[in-house]
Scaffold this active site. Sequence first.
Site, mmCIF file in Angstrom:
data_model
loop_
_atom_site.group_PDB
_atom_site.id
_atom_site.type_symbol
_atom_site.label_atom_id
_atom_site.label_comp_id
_atom_site.label_asym_id
_atom_site.label_seq_id
_atom_site.Cartn_x
_atom_site.Cartn_y
_atom_site.Cartn_z
ATOM 1 N N LYS A 94 0.848 -1.190 0.163
ATOM 2 C CA LYS A 94 -0.129 -0.149 -0.029
ATOM 3 C C LYS A 94 0.852 1.134 -0.116
ATOM 4 C CE LYS A 94 -1.884 1.371 4.106
ATOM 5 N NZ LYS A 94 -1.631 3.019 4.392
ATOM 6 N N ASN A 95 1.881 1.125 0.857
ATOM 7 C CA ASN A 95 2.353 2.668 1.028
ATOM 8 C C ASN A 95 3.731 2.987 -0.175
ATOM 9 O OD1 ASN A 95 1.100 3.067 3.336
ATOM 10 N ND2 ASN A 95 2.524 2.409 4.800
ATOM 11 N N ARG A 152 -5.213 10.651 3.911
ATOM 12 C CA ARG A 152 -3.815 11.575 4.283
ATOM 13 C C ARG A 152 -3.083 11.515 3.170
ATOM 14 N NH1 ARG A 152 -3.342 14.123 8.559
ATOM 15 N NH2 ARG A 152 -1.182 14.538 8.007
ATOM 16 N N CYS A 201 -5.712 12.983 12.719
ATOM 17 C CA CYS A 201 -5.607 11.479 12.271
ATOM 18 C C CYS A 201 -5.581 10.621 13.680
ATOM 19 C CB CYS A 201 -4.335 11.302 11.572
ATOM 20 S SG CYS A 201 -3.821 9.560 11.555
ATOM 21 N N ARG A 245 -0.123 14.211 13.047
ATOM 22 C CA ARG A 245 0.487 13.966 11.797
ATOM 23 C C ARG A 245 0.874 15.465 10.817
ATOM 24 N NH1 ARG A 245 -1.110 8.896 9.769
ATOM 25 N NH2 ARG A 245 0.280 8.983 8.110
ATOM 26 N N PRO A 246 1.952 15.917 11.200
ATOM 27 C CA PRO A 246 2.431 17.269 10.772
ATOM 28 C C PRO A 246 2.973 16.859 9.152
ATOM 29 C CG PRO A 246 4.010 16.708 12.322
ATOM 30 C CD PRO A 246 3.064 15.491 12.089
ATOM 31 N N ASP A 284 4.992 19.823 8.341
ATOM 32 C CA ASP A 284 5.940 21.028 8.137
ATOM 33 C C ASP A 284 7.159 20.760 7.560
ATOM 34 O OD1 ASP A 284 5.967 19.312 10.406
ATOM 35 O OD2 ASP A 284 7.771 20.475 10.948
ATOM 36 N N LEU A 285 7.539 19.489 7.374
ATOM 37 C CA LEU A 285 8.942 19.102 6.571
ATOM 38 C C LEU A 285 8.670 18.977 5.144
ATOM 39 C CD1 LEU A 285 10.202 16.375 9.142
ATOM 40 C CD2 LEU A 285 11.129 18.674 8.941
ATOM 41 N N ASP A 311 4.427 0.447 11.976
ATOM 42 C CA ASP A 311 3.173 -0.260 11.348
ATOM 43 C C ASP A 311 3.108 -1.817 11.744
ATOM 44 O OD1 ASP A 311 2.560 2.166 10.177
ATOM 45 O OD2 ASP A 311 3.312 1.559 8.275
ATOM 46 N N ILE A 348 7.638 6.836 16.755
ATOM 47 C CA ILE A 348 7.202 7.595 15.802
ATOM 48 C C ILE A 348 5.612 8.308 16.113
ATOM 49 C CG2 ILE A 348 6.525 7.493 13.393
ATOM 50 C CD1 ILE A 348 9.463 6.318 13.615
ATOM 51 N N ARG A 357 -8.413 -0.690 4.149
ATOM 52 C CA ARG A 357 -7.688 0.380 3.622
ATOM 53 C C ARG A 357 -6.337 -0.396 3.155
ATOM 54 N NH1 ARG A 357 -6.186 4.133 7.424
ATOM 55 N NH2 ARG A 357 -4.920 4.849 5.812
HETATM 56 N N1 EPU Z 1 6.725 14.334 10.783
HETATM 57 C C1 EPU Z 1 7.028 15.594 11.373
HETATM 58 N N2 EPU Z 1 6.754 16.343 10.045
HETATM 59 C C2 EPU Z 1 6.428 16.316 8.761
HETATM 60 C C3 EPU Z 1 6.323 14.800 8.593
HETATM 61 C C4 EPU Z 1 6.335 13.858 9.618
HETATM 62 O O1 EPU Z 1 7.225 16.185 12.195
HETATM 63 O O2 EPU Z 1 6.409 17.182 7.918
HETATM 64 C C5 EPU Z 1 6.866 13.425 11.915
HETATM 65 C C6 EPU Z 1 5.333 12.539 12.047
HETATM 66 O O3 EPU Z 1 4.763 13.178 13.026
HETATM 67 C C7 EPU Z 1 5.958 11.161 12.429
HETATM 68 C C8 EPU Z 1 7.469 10.946 11.922
HETATM 69 O O4 EPU Z 1 7.703 12.284 11.449
HETATM 70 O O5 EPU Z 1 6.617 11.281 14.105
HETATM 71 C C9 EPU Z 1 7.153 10.086 10.860
HETATM 72 O O6 EPU Z 1 6.082 10.284 9.788
HETATM 73 P P1 EPU Z 1 6.399 10.013 8.239
HETATM 74 O O7 EPU Z 1 6.162 11.519 7.623
HETATM 75 O O8 EPU Z 1 7.150 9.340 8.087
HETATM 76 O O9 EPU Z 1 4.610 9.458 8.142
HETATM 77 P P2 EPU Z 1 4.031 9.457 6.582
HETATM 78 O O10 EPU Z 1 4.739 9.655 5.705
HETATM 79 O O11 EPU Z 1 2.752 10.388 7.048
HETATM 80 C C10 EPU Z 1 4.177 6.997 6.239
HETATM 81 C C11 EPU Z 1 2.969 5.626 6.077
HETATM 82 C C12 EPU Z 1 2.416 5.265 7.588
HETATM 83 C C13 EPU Z 1 3.646 5.110 8.609
HETATM 84 C C14 EPU Z 1 4.685 6.045 8.472
HETATM 85 C C15 EPU Z 1 6.093 5.742 9.345
HETATM 86 C C16 EPU Z 1 2.186 6.236 3.914
HETATM 87 C C17 EPU Z 1 1.181 6.634 2.990
HETATM 88 N N3 EPU Z 1 1.958 6.357 5.211
HETATM 89 O O12 EPU Z 1 3.220 7.991 6.735
HETATM 90 O O13 EPU Z 1 1.618 4.295 7.233
HETATM 91 O O14 EPU Z 1 3.108 4.865 9.700
HETATM 92 O O15 EPU Z 1 5.062 6.420 7.218
HETATM 93 O O16 EPU Z 1 6.700 4.659 8.828
HETATM 94 O O17 EPU Z 1 3.344 5.756 3.508
HETATM 95 C C18 EPU Z 1 -0.160 2.943 7.837
HETATM 96 O O18 EPU Z 1 0.181 2.114 6.705
HETATM 97 O O19 EPU Z 1 -0.765 2.309 8.802
HETATM 98 C C19 EPU Z 1 0.737 3.933 8.155
HETATM 99 C C20 EPU Z 1 0.071 4.822 9.084
#
Ligand code: EPU
Length: 433
Positions: A22-23, A92, A116, A121-122, A124-125, A309, A331, A401
């Site tokens: 999925k991801n 998201r 979420c 789930r920010p 900002d990065l 996950d 995380i 999902r």
């Molecule tokens: N974070 C920030 N700022 C940002 C983005 C992220 O501080 O701009 C923080 C988040 O709060 C978190 C950490 O960085 O603490 C990692 O977040 P990440 O951005 O890596 O998560 P994501 O890309 O939104 C993906 C997966 C998630 C999985 C996470 C971590 C997808 C579509 N989603 O989310 O998958 O948990 O990486 O590995 O790829 C799931 O499949 O159940 C799921 C939630």
Amino acid sequence: MDVVRIRGGRPLAGEITVSGAKNASLPMLAATLLTGEPCVLRNVPALSDTRYMLEILRRQGAKTRDLGGGAWEITAGDIRAETPYELVRKMRASICLLGPLVGRLRAADIAQPGGCVIGDRPFDLHLAGLRRLGCVVTQKGGRLSVDGARLRGDYIFLGGRHGSTVTGTANIVMAAVLAKGETRLDCAACEPEIAALCRMLVAMGADISGIGGPMLTIRGVEKLHGCDFAVPPDRIEAGTYLLAGVITGGDVTVRGAIREHLGAVLSKFEECGVTVDDAGEGALRVRGEPARCSPVDIVTMPHPGFPTDLQAQFSALMAVTPGISLVTERIYPNRFMHVQELRRMGADIAIEGATAIIKDVRHLSGAPVMASDLRASAALILAGLAARGETWVQRIYHLDRGYVEFDKKLAALGADIERLDDSAMPGDCNREE
Ligand code: EPU
């Protein structure tokens, strides 16, 4: 609404094949917007999230053709920069459109994703990275608008408080492949899903080096072309089936379980005393039983660390493993919604800050439980497989999902599991009423 009924206590046995990740498929589908030429993506899992993403691509102006067997042809001829809220709010991961829209159109205007259940789930990065690439980003009226007229490469450090960001890395890479000049992306996510996306972009004509590592060098090119590419197997789904084998004291072979994608998880299995053997290329065979497992101390981290996950699912195993296990979430420090429901099944779990302290109980008992998110749903089903009696899991749309036909695949391994209409639930079990 559908519910899943599980009658626990049957050891699972046999062979199962995992679906496409999925991801990986979500950003890979978004990447097809980077070219006007047709892209064929194979092994796309049939999930509600991938259906949403295909729907979003169509709303952006792309043509999608179902080639059968999980293969899709996507042709993003004339596309628009605006993405509507009604689709973004459902998923998201639609944030993954930012990078390709900025790369291709030099502009994006997408509805800002909301809250979420798994925690903060920010993004900002993502925005800071785009700004480093010369974009002007504005947030107004619940929308994110990006002006990428001056898109150009630069050095970007993309780490935050919790380490790297997966979809943030996907976005910056997808914008940078068509930017002028060179981008050096430091603290890039090393998840296999990002490596797969980068390889797909290279197949489309992008110039990326350092794939799979934390420093990616991307030299912008004028244009990308179509490709024919396959989504890799889902390592989280694979890990979940391995856990299903152990928690039921079974003997399960998982096809599409790639050792290198599951290093941290397999090392925890080893510490637990569970046997995992290679069973041919891309296949692992697991044998074990909770009573013979040892407790472990898990800390979730970005890849190659233990994946968040799989935290909930591993916690289900620890709930019936003799001794005291510790599971720390680094995380998403609040990702413990499954705990309340596991307690309804008799689990002894205390939460201290971002750590779950899991003491073994002799057995779990079936109960009506409520799924709160995707991975929590899987954890409750695993617990139900190990429990005595009947477990009813409600709100299983979360499960759909991210797991293709989870109930059917488990039934094929011998589980007594059935998807039913919630009207089939005994009255005192139905908590939706
Ligand atoms: N974070 C920030 N700022 C940002 C983005 C992220 O501080 O701009 C923080 C988040 O709060 C978190 C950490 O960085 O603490 C990692 O977040 P990440 O951005 O890596 O998560 P994501 O890309 O939104 C993906 C997966 C998630 C999985 C996470 C971590 C997808 C579509 N989603 O989310 O998958 O948990 O990486 O590995 O790829 C799931 O499949 O159940 C799921 C939630």
